[in-house]
Design a protein around this motif. Structure first.
Motif, short mmCIF file in Angstrom:
data_model
loop_
_atom_site.label_atom_id
_atom_site.label_comp_id
_atom_site.label_asym_id
_atom_site.label_seq_id
_atom_site.Cartn_x
_atom_site.Cartn_y
_atom_site.Cartn_z
N LEU A 52 0.83 -1.20 0.00
CA LEU A 52 0.00 0.00 0.00
C LEU A 52 0.86 1.25 0.00
O LEU A 52 1.86 1.34 0.71
N HIS A 53 0.48 2.21 -0.81
CA HIS A 53 1.11 3.52 -0.82
C HIS A 53 0.05 4.54 -1.21
O HIS A 53 -1.04 4.21 -1.65
N TRP A 54 0.38 5.80 -1.05
CA TRP A 54 -0.61 6.86 -1.24
C TRP A 54 -1.11 6.96 -2.67
O TRP A 54 -2.18 7.49 -2.94
N GLY A 55 -0.37 6.46 -3.63
CA GLY A 55 -0.80 6.51 -5.02
C GLY A 55 -2.01 5.63 -5.29
O GLY A 55 -2.73 5.82 -6.27
N LEU A 56 -2.26 4.66 -4.42
CA LEU A 56 -3.40 3.77 -4.60
C LEU A 56 -4.71 4.34 -4.07
O LEU A 56 -5.77 3.80 -4.36
N ILE A 57 -4.64 5.40 -3.31
CA ILE A 57 -5.84 5.95 -2.68
C ILE A 57 -6.86 6.36 -3.73
O ILE A 57 -8.05 6.07 -3.59
N THR A 58 -6.43 7.03 -4.79
CA THR A 58 -7.39 7.46 -5.82
C THR A 58 -8.02 6.25 -6.51
O THR A 58 -9.21 6.26 -6.80
N GLU A 59 -7.22 5.22 -6.77
CA GLU A 59 -7.76 4.02 -7.41
C GLU A 59 -8.76 3.32 -6.49
O GLU A 59 -9.81 2.86 -6.94
N VAL A 60 -8.44 3.22 -5.22
CA VAL A 60 -9.34 2.57 -4.26
C VAL A 60 -10.65 3.34 -4.15
O VAL A 60 -11.73 2.74 -4.14
N LEU A 61 -10.57 4.67 -4.09
CA LEU A 61 -11.79 5.48 -4.01
C LEU A 61 -12.62 5.35 -5.28
O LEU A 61 -13.85 5.29 -5.21
N ALA A 62 -11.96 5.28 -6.44
CA ALA A 62 -12.70 5.12 -7.70
C ALA A 62 -13.41 3.76 -7.74
O ALA A 62 -14.57 3.67 -8.14
N ILE A 63 -12.73 2.72 -7.30
CA ILE A 63 -13.34 1.39 -7.29
C ILE A 63 -14.50 1.32 -6.30
O ILE A 63 -15.56 0.76 -6.59
N MET A 64 -14.32 1.94 -5.13
CA MET A 64 -15.40 1.94 -4.14
C MET A 64 -16.61 2.72 -4.65
O MET A 64 -17.75 2.29 -4.46
#
Length: 77
Positions: A52-64
């Motif tokens: 996990l790193h901060w670059g994944l936050i946008t992807e996780v939010l988009a998927i959610m």
């Protein structure tokens, strides 16, 4: 020992070739679907563990958000 997924695939191919009326009871189908979803989720979670790193936050939010929007859109049609 052959993989169970391959064995089920071959069973489906053979049943389709023989034009069999092979069916799975609804209760078994529901359990298999639930186990498949749990397995995919656990495998994905284990793959993300430690990566996990901060670059994944946008992807996780988009998927959610898609996880909420798609079912709502499907219910309206």
């Amino acid at each position: 020992m052959p993989d169970i997924i391959v064995m089920f695939f071959l069973l489906g191919v053979i049943a389709g070739t023989l034009r069999s009326d092979l069916t799975i009871p609804k209760a078994v189908y529901d359990i298999l679907s639930l186990l498949l979803m749990l397995t995919i989720g656990l495998k994905g979670g284990m793959a993300l563990h430690g990566n996990l790193h901060w670059g994944l936050i946008t992807e996780v939010l988009a998927i959610m958000s898609l996880g909420f929007i798609v079912p709502l859109a499907a219910c309206r049609t």
